[in-house]
Design an enzyme around this catalytic site. Sequence first.
Site, PDB file in Angstrom:
ATOM      1  CB  CYS D 150       9.900 -20.997  -3.691  1.00 44.43           C
ATOM      2  SG  CYS D 150       8.920 -20.106  -2.475  1.00 44.43           S
ATOM      3  N   GLY D 181       9.958 -21.499   3.597  1.00 42.63           N
ATOM      4  CA  GLY D 181       9.680 -20.456   2.614  1.00 42.63           C
ATOM      5  C   GLY D 181       9.635 -19.066   3.219  1.00 42.63           C
ATOM      6  CD  GLU D 203       4.661 -17.219  -2.084  1.00 44.47           C
ATOM      7  OE1 GLU D 203       5.222 -16.208  -1.642  1.00 44.47           O
ATOM      8  OE2 GLU D 203       5.268 -18.265  -2.367  1.00 44.47           O
ATOM      9  CG  HIS D 243       6.465 -24.264  -1.250  1.00 39.92           C
ATOM     10  ND1 HIS D 243       6.752 -24.283   0.097  1.00 39.92           N
ATOM     11  CD2 HIS D 243       6.775 -23.003  -1.673  1.00 39.92           C
ATOM     12  CE1 HIS D 243       7.214 -23.080   0.469  1.00 39.92           C
ATOM     13  NE2 HIS D 243       7.241 -22.302  -0.582  1.00 39.92           N
TER      14      HIS D 243
END
Lengths: 355, 355, 355, 355
Positions: D150, D181, D203, D243
């Site tokens: 994402c 998330g 991430e 985000h």
Amino acid sequence: MAKTPVAVLGATGMVGQRFVQLLVDHPWFELKALTASKRSAGKRYEEAAKWFLRPPMPEEIKDTEVLPTSEKSVEGADIVFSALPTSTAKDVEPKMAEAGHLVASNASSYRMEPDVPLLIPEVNPDHLALLDEQKDRRDWDGAIVTNPNCTTIILVLALKPLFDDFGIKRAFVSTMQALSGAGYGGVKSMEIQDNLIPYIGKEEWKTENETLKILGKLEDNKVSPAKIKVSSSCHRVPVLDGHTEAVFLELEKKANPKQASKSLSDFVARPQELGMPTAPEQPIIVDERNDRPQPRSARFAGSIPGMAIVVGRIRKDPVLKNGLKFIVSGNNVIRGAAGASVLNAELIKSEGFLE
Amino acid sequence: MAKTPVAVLGATGMVGQRFVQLLVDHPWFELKALTASKRSAGKRYEEAAKWFLRPPMPEEIKDTEVLPTSEKSVEGADIVFSALPTSTAKDVEPKMAEAGHLVASNASSYRMEPDVPLLIPEVNPDHLALLDEQKDRRDWDGAIVTNPNCTTIILVLALKPLFDDFGIKRAFVSTMQALSGAGYGGVKSMEIQDNLIPYIGKEEWKTENETLKILGKLEDNKVSPAKIKVSSSCHRVPVLDGHTEAVFLELEKKANPKQASKSLSDFVARPQELGMPTAPEQPIIVDERNDRPQPRSARFAGSIPGMAIVVGRIRKDPVLKNGLKFIVSGNNVIRGAAGASVLNAELIKSEGFLE
Amino acid sequence: MAKTPVAVLGATGMVGQRFVQLLVDHPWFELKALTASKRSAGKRYEEAAKWFLRPPMPEEIKDTEVLPTSEKSVEGADIVFSALPTSTAKDVEPKMAEAGHLVASNASSYRMEPDVPLLIPEVNPDHLALLDEQKDRRDWDGAIVTNPNCTTIILVLALKPLFDDFGIKRAFVSTMQALSGAGYGGVKSMEIQDNLIPYIGKEEWKTENETLKILGKLEDNKVSPAKIKVSSSCHRVPVLDGHTEAVFLELEKKANPKQASKSLSDFVARPQELGMPTAPEQPIIVDERNDRPQPRSARFAGSIPGMAIVVGRIRKDPVLKNGLKFIVSGNNVIRGAAGASVLNAELIKSEGFLE
Amino acid sequence: MAKTPVAVLGATGMVGQRFVQLLVDHPWFELKALTASKRSAGKRYEEAAKWFLRPPMPEEIKDTEVLPTSEKSVEGADIVFSALPTSTAKDVEPKMAEAGHLVASNASSYRMEPDVPLLIPEVNPDHLALLDEQKDRRDWDGAIVTNPNCTTIILVLALKPLFDDFGIKRAFVSTMQALSGAGYGGVKSMEIQDNLIPYIGKEEWKTENETLKILGKLEDNKVSPAKIKVSSSCHRVPVLDGHTEAVFLELEKKANPKQASKSLSDFVARPQELGMPTAPEQPIIVDERNDRPQPRSARFAGSIPGMAIVVGRIRKDPVLKNGLKFIVSGNNVIRGAAGASVLNAELIKSEGFLE
């Protein structure tokens, strides 16, 4: 049916924006003027209003010039929606009414006047008849109609079917109210972050007193207050939109949770019968899940988002005679403010009070 | 006075950590053993416990080996503090009591047993006398003493002076409870962010029933429940620590807010008389500011931080006979859990029940 | 050593309250006067200041009369701490300095003046020498000393050991800043609830430019800016206290994370050597846990709570030459504001600049 | 055009629900099967999925039986959308592909395989050509196509126009990521309340590496990674959805903020040309207001709500050569996950890869 020209007073604030959103494509009303304080007057609406709603500001309204809040600015508007602060409303609204406008107000200034309807179209549509009395007594061409305080609307809408079906003697209400109820700048983040504030000025008085008038009987052009007693405790919690209320009820007649649930779910009233455009098909949704209603999902409930309220956790109260407890949650800015006034205006138009 | 050796069961969780914090430098108790589930057993405490309190984990406890929760692990500990989950407590605590330990438990498993004291040292210190009955009946060398549910403790501590001075017939309570009440992992952020949850499993039952036992009279080795009726509605809000409760009371005798305020402020009881180390000088603080108590400041109130509760907004209730309303806020993990058990143990020691 | 009489300008706001808290029992300073705007002047401090710190307002200060912010009010105070807003500070501080006071200011008005020290006692204590230059040039009996912006202090304190040990060429900083950084009423709850605001007025300019002066060399009574380049992006997040910053560094000389960690952990400087009362024993704490530092725990780090900063997640940067990345978090109101000014004043006293 | 039958794997979780929401009325696809873990299999979808999206669960899907995740369950579905957790996806997806299904996956398991397209339809639609290679090499009748992480999607979509128009050498990214998330239960409220967590497992690696593949060139059935270097620092903040990323860029060619803004605003690509149903008319919206983008409003940006990203605060970077800074915010569950996979499937269908 030709559209009725309308205006919004105090169009840049939180409730004002919801008015604009609800009116911009309204099938019965045509938005003719937006007013605001001197600071904003003269600006384009896009400049004047810091828009915080989703979806974004409607294109067709962006270039509308914001006018100063005055009689001249609303000339030609049959209905004037008021999102003014109490003190301004106190001065401005009577002048508008005198000049022939129907003022549909969200302000508290005139709610408790004996000849001013304090209206929830699903609850007391007959109180509209006070308008004639009001015009006569005050010698006005127009009139003022008000909607109750946001917390009261959500409460009383939930009480109405039970009041009709079983009678209510006493109600205790403890609220958990959203930030938006205090206006955009009303609650500072430093006050409410990781905290709650167990006090909202005048809110307890309003819920305890407005309720009696709304549920009261209209007789001889007067409302005699309902014989229900209400005690409330009002608290602010860190939630954007949606007031949630824990209600404890003493009923006249015994009702078990299932009967109460049915009474609430089945409830439809004048706005639904008339097919008013802002009336949700089902004004009260009962959510049977054991941890509902929650404001994050309840805040846009209903076929008209934000116009239905959600009730849950209906259960026996172990202390009160014929006691019931439940939780109700609803959108304080839509059902509790702007949408309430729009619904009032729709009822007024439907019932022929504009002619 | 030699220090009494003690152990903590379930020492790694939220309540367990508060136990450790309160006991590590305790003037009367000496922390001899920490236990936890098999997953943690064998690790150093620093590894096993994800410490989330401020100040940081005390140095002297970091290297302590966490033991499995078993009778063997707590050998030599006169008092065993239990922060075990209900189901584990149900099995483990009687075995510990049988083996001669005084179990001071925060678990709900045995709270409502007729021969188990459900104790708040400021409220019903005389109920300790049940311990003799309990040992006799069960043929145990040790015994179990419990503290009430966190919400109940904060409520009942606030009720006690009014109960004594004016009598209480009925109480309605609506809570706004902190996240920590559900344990560290109890509430997911996706559930509570910009939201509230109007449901906490079994909490309403506990507040409605535990209250009656705590305020009940001890006669012939039995507690006869108080003739007070309680109805509660329990809700979770996005606040880290500190339960806040809106209380509506019907009193036996009329009391105005000023009298109630004095009754609450002046309240001191056995723990204060005995100078117990974890007893706050003033267990109930009345905050006269119109928007208090708030959990962010109330959560560490008192001369022993977190052991005093804060009451505010004492006002007449317009509906109930001799009605009063107020708000109370207190630390659910300290006064409502670990500190409550420690205070129980201090009373037990003071009153000679350890010998 | 006789205590030095001091005053606080702007004593009722958030930074002002921290000043009061840090000074009320200070071993070297004696709090003689509190000033605030006209609105508060004449009131008792307890009435004038809405106290939001824990622990509660110290008893001994409650009855102190708040004076108007004027030269007369601070007569007799050798040091005047300024928590004034920028615009007021611009007018008032030079007058105070001219009148002979040492002004220890948190305001930004004079930070970048060539003859005004922009001081972090652990970083550039030698810059204090500018005070003589300042007095001479301006013909003042007193002087102004400033501390940097909160974000800058936390950043530069973390940079200093690496700057000394490995050299820094470029720094990229992305911040997540606390609500308190904007003052008590600075951020509305409706703005930040379930949201973040990626903009803080002038903050990026301050961090990018103040850093160069602080790390600059004092030569010939002038500071020549450090040859480091800084780029920052500043954002507000819903956290009460504690600014957190993600830092990307290009070093002159290669350093692996372990070396950097040691450089940071081992760092002590002039305040620690002098044993200044508000200096934390270890100004930079390295937290090795993989998800730290977090503002909720870092905000009161250090032997003087809130005066140490916490660094974590030190790792190689894959893009920059000799690149390193880390996260730093510190208390923006204590280390970043009030505590910073107090530390400046302690250095001034220690180094004999008051005589 | 007949509708293509499709299935959703892992349909009860957060991403799974978004899949259902996007597919239930899809003009090209017909939802034939929903699968989930054994715990949910056999239940009606309404029972199995705790629906947390607004609007409420579509009526037509409530009674659909949830099937176990197996090849049999998805028989007849040409496209299989995968919202499976990484470890399950690793096993299941190849079997589905082998059995002839086109697997449009949100899982990370196969993203970096050389013959698996890591696709953003606006960015690298030509990479779809890898599907033929993949089928050949693996001897599969079906194939796997993946969408990036994402955070990467939101970043790379913002980079693409600048990459094409000005070239990008280096990018530094600091993120502020939403709770969703991490999945519904991923972040505990006790962890993030009044806090942030400066760490999200894997991430940083994903954003730093996936970016290079997506922006890479397809040559000889292989993607050669783009010669851009990315460094990222990833942080969780208390925001439900959306985000937000602070980006610092070193460009090949100089571009001022105005040029960059135009490059971003004007950007349209293959999905827009093809009029794909889930493609927003304008994939990148530039918001010129000085404090934007903010996740609360950006999360549903675009003509297909949640499919556009919002860029703001485009400004010169003072440190990097041809440096630019900006902020980008986008919906991590729609554009960043479910919507991304749906868009991939639409491209596949449009480009004839289903035949």
